[in-house]
Design an enzyme around this catalytic site. Sequence first.
Site, short mmCIF file in Angstrom:
data_model
loop_
_atom_site.label_atom_id
_atom_site.label_comp_id
_atom_site.label_asym_id
_atom_site.label_seq_id
_atom_site.Cartn_x
_atom_site.Cartn_y
_atom_site.Cartn_z
CG PHE A 97 -1.86 1.24 1.14
CD1 PHE A 97 -3.05 1.17 0.43
CD2 PHE A 97 -1.51 2.44 1.74
CE1 PHE A 97 -3.89 2.27 0.34
CE2 PHE A 97 -2.34 3.55 1.64
CZ PHE A 97 -3.54 3.46 0.95
CG ASP A 156 5.80 4.02 1.66
OD1 ASP A 156 5.76 4.77 2.67
OD2 ASP A 156 4.83 3.87 0.90
CE LYS A 193 0.05 7.09 6.60
NZ LYS A 193 -1.27 7.64 6.24
#
Length: 399
Positions: free
Chosen positions: A140, A225, A254
Amino acid sequence: MKADAFIAMEERLGAHNYHPLDVVLTRGEGVWVWDVDGRKYLDCLSAYSAVNQGHCHPRIFKAMVEQAARLTLTSRAFRNDQLGRFYEEICDLTRSHKVLPMNSGAEAVETAVKTVRKWGYRVKGVPEDQAEIIVCRNNFHGRTITVISFSTDDASRDGFGPFTPGFRIVPFGDIDALSSAVTPNTVGFLVEPIQGEAGVILPPAGYLKAARSICRDRNIVLILDEIQTGLGRTGKLLAEEHEGIEADLTLVGKALSGGFYPISAVLSNSEVLGVLQPGEHGSTFGGNPLACAVAREALKVLVEEGMIENAARMGDYFLKGLNQIRTPGVREIRGKGLMIGMEFHPEMGGARPYCQRLKEKGILCKETHEHTIRFAPPLVITRETVDWALDIIRSVIEG
């Protein structure tokens, strides 16, 4: 207004691209949030790890207010007095040489894809338009067209083609499959150190170190990532530290703003990011002074207030407590730091009913990949609060 009225308003006017739990939140502080009816909950999702520093951290809030009163946006057409400071501080903290700021995690991934393709053509000598990037099954990395082009999640892809070519998919954690997938046109390997959305899936020990060696030996850019795993979530500043490696290109986002403002960053060396020239990539809001001021303070509180070390301690304690729960319905409990997944056997009917029962008892969490609950509270959680949560989780799972 009551919760039902807010929910009805959302359902009537909003696109139905999410399936949230029916709780309407209005305030947050630390690890706690309150709904519009005054009920208090422990946040065990942390906005998918965007709120590592806890809700409404006062130091980050102060930095945001002070900067907002001075200057919020210039675009990159002009310079501002926060961007260089942000570069210097995040480079010092992460041992990076170059930074490219963006706004969201998906934008950071898109930036990485563009950059390593150009590096492949300009530096490695791959024939034009033939560059390949290896990715992992069940990944993802966002929801843009290019990112879902290399997703294996049917729900993310159905109805959105045609897709972007140039990607090869291998099983996560299988180092032999990675090695076999490499061709002369391979320019990058993009991987999550821990697959979060897939259900907190950890690779075998040594996998990232072996991947680092393959990429170095075969002249491939290793892209990690760390948008979810980075900035303290796993008990290290970056999850790559658990195996003592450094990626060529690291993506963070984030928690980079502590939940106050959208900002992400691509961290790399001069060789890779140096291929980009003026006009080839950018963003109106990328690197804006408000985002940079917020990110600078968000990074400082992570380090200065010992949140990373607390994530390691409380994560070990939380994981140990969860593993003491005795029920045949749980298939596996796994995690690192405060990134923990509890997977149920398929015959249990999915994880969402457990999330709903936990909500009724004051804990907010969310199912992922249908059968797994992710427990990821803010990194400021205390042992006392973990004990309280374990008692409630045990009563729901064993009951």
